[in-house]
Design an enzyme around this catalytic site. Structure first.
Site, PDB file in Angstrom:
ATOM      1  N   TYR A   1       0.837  -1.206   0.000  1.00  0.00           N
ATOM      2  CA  TYR A   1       0.000   0.000   0.000  1.00  0.00           C
ATOM      3  C   TYR A   1       0.876   1.262   0.000  1.00  0.00           C
ATOM      4  O   TYR A   1       1.658   1.498   0.919  1.00  0.00           O
ATOM      5  CB  TYR A   1      -0.949   0.025   1.205  1.00  0.00           C
TER       6      TYR A   1
ATOM      7  N   HIS B   1       0.344 -11.899   1.110  1.00  0.00           N
ATOM      8  CA  HIS B   1      -0.743 -11.097   0.516  1.00  0.00           C
ATOM      9  C   HIS B   1      -1.629 -11.901  -0.440  1.00  0.00           C
ATOM     10  O   HIS B   1      -2.827 -11.698  -0.490  1.00  0.00           O
ATOM     11  CB  HIS B   1      -0.148  -9.880  -0.191  1.00  0.00           C
TER      12      HIS B   1
HETATM   13  N1  LIG Z   1      -5.696  -8.721   1.328  1.00  0.00           N
HETATM   14  C1  LIG Z   1      -6.106  -8.122   0.229  1.00  0.00           C
HETATM   15  O1  LIG Z   1      -5.845  -8.564  -0.893  1.00  0.00           O
HETATM   16  C2  LIG Z   1      -6.921  -6.862   0.363  1.00  0.00           C
HETATM   17  C3  LIG Z   1      -7.596  -6.359  -0.774  1.00  0.00           C
HETATM   18  C4  LIG Z   1      -8.370  -5.213  -0.599  1.00  0.00           C
HETATM   19  C5  LIG Z   1      -8.442  -4.591   0.636  1.00  0.00           C
HETATM   20  N2  LIG Z   1      -7.731  -5.079   1.706  1.00  0.00           N
HETATM   21  C6  LIG Z   1      -7.800  -4.420   3.036  1.00  0.00           C
HETATM   22  O2  LIG Z   1      -9.155  -4.218   3.385  1.00  0.00           O
HETATM   23  C7  LIG Z   1      -9.387  -2.833   3.621  1.00  0.00           C
HETATM   24  C8  LIG Z   1     -10.802  -2.448   3.261  1.00  0.00           C
HETATM   25  O3  LIG Z   1     -11.085  -2.693   1.900  1.00  0.00           O
HETATM   26  P1  LIG Z   1     -11.135  -1.547   0.775  1.00  0.00           P
HETATM   27  O4  LIG Z   1     -10.339  -0.364   1.189  1.00  0.00           O
HETATM   28  O5  LIG Z   1     -10.790  -2.230  -0.487  1.00  0.00           O
HETATM   29  O6  LIG Z   1     -12.678  -1.189   0.651  1.00  0.00           O
HETATM   30  P2  LIG Z   1     -13.903  -0.899   1.655  1.00  0.00           P
HETATM   31  O7  LIG Z   1     -13.454  -0.814   3.050  1.00  0.00           O
HETATM   32  O8  LIG Z   1     -14.969  -1.862   1.279  1.00  0.00           O
HETATM   33  O9  LIG Z   1     -14.405   0.521   1.131  1.00  0.00           O
HETATM   34  C9  LIG Z   1     -13.674   1.712   1.290  1.00  0.00           C
HETATM   35  C10 LIG Z   1     -14.507   2.852   0.692  1.00  0.00           C
HETATM   36  O10 LIG Z   1     -15.757   2.949   1.391  1.00  0.00           O
HETATM   37  C11 LIG Z   1     -15.923   4.277   1.879  1.00  0.00           C
HETATM   38  N3  LIG Z   1     -16.564   4.179   3.209  1.00  0.00           N
HETATM   39  C12 LIG Z   1     -16.007   3.781   4.373  1.00  0.00           C
HETATM   40  N4  LIG Z   1     -16.903   3.796   5.372  1.00  0.00           N
HETATM   41  C13 LIG Z   1     -18.071   4.228   4.828  1.00  0.00           C
HETATM   42  C14 LIG Z   1     -19.363   4.452   5.351  1.00  0.00           C
HETATM   43  N5  LIG Z   1     -19.654   4.249   6.641  1.00  0.00           N
HETATM   44  N6  LIG Z   1     -20.334   4.901   4.506  1.00  0.00           N
HETATM   45  C15 LIG Z   1     -20.072   5.102   3.193  1.00  0.00           C
HETATM   46  N7  LIG Z   1     -18.850   4.896   2.639  1.00  0.00           N
HETATM   47  C16 LIG Z   1     -17.870   4.458   3.449  1.00  0.00           C
HETATM   48  C17 LIG Z   1     -14.538   4.866   1.978  1.00  0.00           C
HETATM   49  O11 LIG Z   1     -14.614   6.270   1.843  1.00  0.00           O
HETATM   50  P3  LIG Z   1     -13.600   7.317   2.542  1.00  0.00           P
HETATM   51  O12 LIG Z   1     -12.221   6.681   2.520  1.00  0.00           O
HETATM   52  O13 LIG Z   1     -13.729   8.530   1.715  1.00  0.00           O
HETATM   53  O14 LIG Z   1     -14.061   7.563   3.960  1.00  0.00           O
HETATM   54  C18 LIG Z   1     -13.838   4.207   0.795  1.00  0.00           C
HETATM   55  O15 LIG Z   1     -14.141   4.897  -0.393  1.00  0.00           O
HETATM   56  C19 LIG Z   1      -8.306  -2.164   2.766  1.00  0.00           C
HETATM   57  O16 LIG Z   1      -8.137  -0.813   3.072  1.00  0.00           O
HETATM   58  C20 LIG Z   1      -7.135  -3.056   3.063  1.00  0.00           C
HETATM   59  O17 LIG Z   1      -6.576  -2.751   4.328  1.00  0.00           O
HETATM   60  C21 LIG Z   1      -6.998  -6.222   1.577  1.00  0.00           C
END
Ligand SMILES: NC(=O)c1ccc[n+]([C@@H]2O[C@H](COP(=O)([O-])OP(=O)(O)OC[C@H]3O[C@@H](n4cnc5c(N)ncnc54)[C@H](OP(=O)(O)O)[C@@H]3O)[C@@H](O)[C@H]2O)c1
Length: 278
Positions: A54, A112
């Site tokens: 990241y 990962h």
């Molecule tokens: N292991 C893997 O391969 C892998 C892959 C993907 C993700 N991850 C991990 O999982 C975490 C979460 O997944 P993600 O970042 O892909 O997506 P996510 O958490 O599903 O979605 C993030 C998005 O949702 C918005 N959001 C957050 N809370 C909200 C709420 N209460 N209401 C409306 N919108 C909201 C955020 O906006 P704002 O930021 O503008 O607040 C951002 O645009 C990642 O950050 C990472 O640490 C791991």
């Protein structure tokens, strides 16, 4: 309420944490990102998920600033990239992550996704790192059941404490086998992208459930991932209002009627399907 999940090998982690993908990429957003993580920690989401990938290490430096002065109360998760996951390179990658995170130990270190290096080597490196005290626990990410079953048989495999995978209302495939298989072995599922990266399909059924709980559809979607005893969700939020909403989502208790409405809107799969990834 956010509560602790206890896995095999004695890992104890909160069932709701903070994601960091897309953090650490942009200097102008850095203070906002640190503030969001600090707010999340203050509200009880005391697990932070990051990765060397990241922001090419940038997210780990954001985490370092967010946990400064409160390291002991935070469960820090990071990940090694598959192309770095040989025995020697995993040790080196972990060293770099520790430096960027400014900690002397990572609480949970994950591979990962499955890659080109033999998993035996990565697990051997994880074992060495645990013996050296540089990581407390280790696990995998984006491993489907067949791959996880094979991993389990390898030396060190029985100490895998978590599989971090895609799970949300629109990605329910893991409910059929992976979640129960992990539950029966006391392995945590870490649900990534629990909000489908903010792109969840708008739906009247979901809105109805949200209205009953005086909550937003996103809060319902997040709370819904937490209904399994072995699932930890790690939503990413930079906006403070989102962080507050996510913390509050842990208070939602669903009725049978809510769950039935959600199943109608986002039906569970009727056949086995391969693990989805993002
Ligand atoms: N292991 C893997 O391969 C892998 C892959 C993907 C993700 N991850 C991990 O999982 C975490 C979460 O997944 P993600 O970042 O892909 O997506 P996510 O958490 O599903 O979605 C993030 C998005 O949702 C918005 N959001 C957050 N809370 C909200 C709420 N209460 N209401 C409306 N919108 C909201 C955020 O906006 P704002 O930021 O503008 O607040 C951002 O645009 C990642 O950050 C990472 O640490 C791991």
């Amino acid at each position: 309420m956010v509560y602790d999940i206890r896995t095999r090998s004695g890992a104890v982690m909160p069932n709701l944490g903070l994601g960091t993908w897309r953090m650490g990429e942009n200097v102008a957003a850095r203070q906002e990102e640190i503030a969001a993580l600090k707010q999340g920690l203050d509200l009880g989401m005391r697990l932070i998920d990051t990765a060397e990938m990241y922001g090419e290490g940038g997210a780990e430096t954001v985490v370092a600033d967010a946990i400064d002065g409160q390291r002991e109360g935070v469960f820090v998760v990071s990940k090694v990239l598959p192309h770095n996951a040989s025995y020697k390179e995993t040790l080196a990658a972990c060293g770099r992550s520790l430096k960027r995170l400014r900690v002397d130990r990572i609480d949970l270190y994950l591979l990962h996704w499955p890659g080109e290096h033999p998993l035996e080597e990565t697990l051997r490196a994880f074992t060495t790192l645990a013996e050296q005290g540089k990581i407390r626990h280790y696990g995998l990410s984006n491993f489907d059941l067949d791959e996880l079953t094979r991993a389990e048989q390898l030396p060190g495999g029985s100490r895998i404490v978590a599989d971090q995978v895609l799970y949300n209302l629109e990605r329910r495939g893991i409910e059929r086998k992976l979640i129960p298989w992990c539950a029966s072995r006391n392995i945590a599922i870490m649900a990534y992208s629990p909000l489908e990266q903010g792109r969840l399909r708008p739906d009247d059924g979901l809105r109805r459930v949200a209205a009953r709980h005086n909550a937003s559809p996103a809060q319902v979607a997040l709370a819904w991932t937490l209904r399994h005893d072995n699932v930890i969700a790690i939503p990413k939020a930079t906006r403070l209002q989102h962080v507050r909403d996510n913390a509050k989502a842990a208070e939602i208790v669903f009725t049978e009627e809510d769950l039935a409405d959600i199943d109608r809107a986002f039906p569970p799969p009727h056949r086995d399907m391969p693990l989805e990834t993002l």
